[in-house]
Scaffold this active site. Structure first.
Site, PDB file in Angstrom:
ATOM      1  N   ASP A  30      63.717  27.029  50.965  1.00 53.73           N
ATOM      2  CA  ASP A  30      64.687  26.339  51.810  1.00 53.73           C
ATOM      3  C   ASP A  30      66.032  27.068  51.720  1.00 53.73           C
ATOM      4  O   ASP A  30      66.473  27.455  50.632  1.00 53.73           O
ATOM      5  CB  ASP A  30      64.829  24.883  51.354  1.00 53.73           C
ATOM      6  CG  ASP A  30      65.466  23.994  52.410  1.00 53.73           C
ATOM      7  OD1 ASP A  30      64.804  23.063  52.887  1.00 53.73           O
ATOM      8  OD2 ASP A  30      66.653  24.240  52.754  1.00 53.73           O
ATOM      9  N   ASN A  86      59.868  14.188  55.375  1.00 58.31           N
ATOM     10  CA  ASN A  86      60.742  13.344  56.185  1.00 58.31           C
ATOM     11  C   ASN A  86      60.094  13.203  57.555  1.00 58.31           C
ATOM     12  O   ASN A  86      59.777  14.201  58.205  1.00 58.31           O
ATOM     13  CB  ASN A  86      62.128  13.975  56.306  1.00 58.31           C
ATOM     14  CG  ASN A  86      62.872  13.961  54.980  1.00 58.31           C
ATOM     15  OD1 ASN A  86      62.740  13.036  54.196  1.00 58.31           O
ATOM     16  ND2 ASN A  86      63.639  15.009  54.714  1.00 58.31           N
ATOM     17  N   HIS A  99      56.877  19.796  57.607  1.00 62.09           N
ATOM     18  CA  HIS A  99      57.141  20.586  56.409  1.00 62.09           C
ATOM     19  C   HIS A  99      57.144  19.672  55.204  1.00 62.09           C
ATOM     20  O   HIS A  99      57.750  18.601  55.223  1.00 62.09           O
ATOM     21  CB  HIS A  99      58.454  21.359  56.511  1.00 62.09           C
ATOM     22  CG  HIS A  99      59.593  20.549  57.036  1.00 62.09           C
ATOM     23  ND1 HIS A  99      59.743  20.247  58.369  1.00 62.09           N
ATOM     24  CD2 HIS A  99      60.635  19.961  56.398  1.00 62.09           C
ATOM     25  CE1 HIS A  99      60.828  19.508  58.533  1.00 62.09           C
ATOM     26  NE2 HIS A  99      61.388  19.319  57.350  1.00 62.09           N
ATOM     27  N   HIS A 101      58.469  19.225  51.589  1.00 56.22           N
ATOM     28  CA  HIS A 101      59.481  19.704  50.642  1.00 56.22           C
ATOM     29  C   HIS A 101      58.892  19.649  49.230  1.00 56.22           C
ATOM     30  O   HIS A 101      58.413  18.588  48.806  1.00 56.22           O
ATOM     31  CB  HIS A 101      60.719  18.804  50.652  1.00 56.22           C
ATOM     32  CG  HIS A 101      61.514  18.790  51.927  1.00 56.22           C
ATOM     33  ND1 HIS A 101      62.669  19.533  52.083  1.00 56.22           N
ATOM     34  CD2 HIS A 101      61.347  18.111  53.085  1.00 56.22           C
ATOM     35  CE1 HIS A 101      63.182  19.305  53.297  1.00 56.22           C
ATOM     36  NE2 HIS A 101      62.396  18.442  53.922  1.00 56.22           N
TER      37      HIS A 101
HETATM   38  P1  AMP Z   1      64.163  18.061  57.196  1.00 58.93           P
HETATM   39  O1  AMP Z   1      65.575  17.546  57.137  1.00 58.93           O
HETATM   40  O2  AMP Z   1      63.187  17.274  56.379  1.00 58.93           O
HETATM   41  O3  AMP Z   1      63.694  18.252  58.621  1.00 58.93           O
HETATM   42  O4  AMP Z   1      64.185  19.467  56.501  1.00 58.93           O
HETATM   43  C1  AMP Z   1      64.521  20.644  57.168  1.00 58.93           C
HETATM   44  C2  AMP Z   1      64.816  21.640  56.077  1.00 58.93           C
HETATM   45  O5  AMP Z   1      64.732  22.939  56.637  1.00 58.93           O
HETATM   46  C3  AMP Z   1      66.206  21.502  55.474  1.00 58.93           C
HETATM   47  O6  AMP Z   1      66.073  21.300  54.076  1.00 58.93           O
HETATM   48  C4  AMP Z   1      66.884  22.819  55.813  1.00 58.93           C
HETATM   49  O7  AMP Z   1      67.729  23.263  54.777  1.00 58.93           O
HETATM   50  C5  AMP Z   1      65.696  23.729  56.004  1.00 58.93           C
HETATM   51  N1  AMP Z   1      65.895  24.872  56.867  1.00 58.93           N
HETATM   52  C6  AMP Z   1      66.488  24.886  58.087  1.00 58.93           C
HETATM   53  N2  AMP Z   1      66.431  26.126  58.608  1.00 58.93           N
HETATM   54  C7  AMP Z   1      65.767  26.894  57.706  1.00 58.93           C
HETATM   55  C8  AMP Z   1      65.373  28.280  57.675  1.00 58.93           C
HETATM   56  N3  AMP Z   1      65.627  29.118  58.676  1.00 58.93           N
HETATM   57  N4  AMP Z   1      64.709  28.727  56.577  1.00 58.93           N
HETATM   58  C9  AMP Z   1      64.435  27.895  55.557  1.00 58.93           C
HETATM   59  N5  AMP Z   1      64.767  26.587  55.535  1.00 58.93           N
HETATM   60  C10 AMP Z   1      65.426  26.095  56.596  1.00 58.93           C
END
Ligand code: AMP
Ligand code: ZN
Length: 113
Positions: A30, A86, A99, A101
């Protein structure tokens, strides 16, 4: 999906710090880590959310969990780890490609915020 960030990472069109890959799933770090280890594990095929998953997605959803188990061991996470999906904006989902986490390396409180 053409305009999906995580599909672009799967296609190597966007950069990511890859951790693991197999036929169904991809794991990468992340970019805004919320714990010393914060890795996202995604299906290679686009699925918008847990809510949008279908019965035929069962194998890949299981794969995400088992890949998390392997990565947690490889990362040497001790003292437990937190796995989070989420689902939907109200739960904090911001990227609409499923995704998982994987968070570890610090204590976690319950209930989550
Ligand atoms: P969510 O809020 O559960 O949709 O999680 C999305 C996650 O994606 C967040 O923790 C962001 O920090 C992460 N994120 C967004 N863009 C990227 C990226 N290009 N590479 C890796 N993680 C990302
Ligand atoms: Zn996607």
């Amino acid at each position: 999906m053409d305009d999906c960030l995580f599909c672009r990472i799967v296609r190597r069109e966007s950069p990511a710090r890859l951790v693991k890959e197999d036929d169904l799933a991809l794991a990468f770090r992340d970019t805004n880590p919320q714990a010393p280890t914060h890795i996202l594990i995604i299906p290679k095929a686009h699925i918008q959310s847990i809510d949008a998953a279908r019965p035929e997605d069962e194998p890949v959803l299981g794969r995400l969990l088992l890949m998390a188990q392997v990565i947690a061991r490889e990362e040497g996470i001790v003292g437990g780890y937190r796995l989070v999906f989420n689902n939907g904006r109200g739960a904090g989902q911001t990227v609409f490609h499923i995704h998982l986490h994987l968070l570890g390396g610090r204590p976690f409180r319950w209930p989550p915020g």
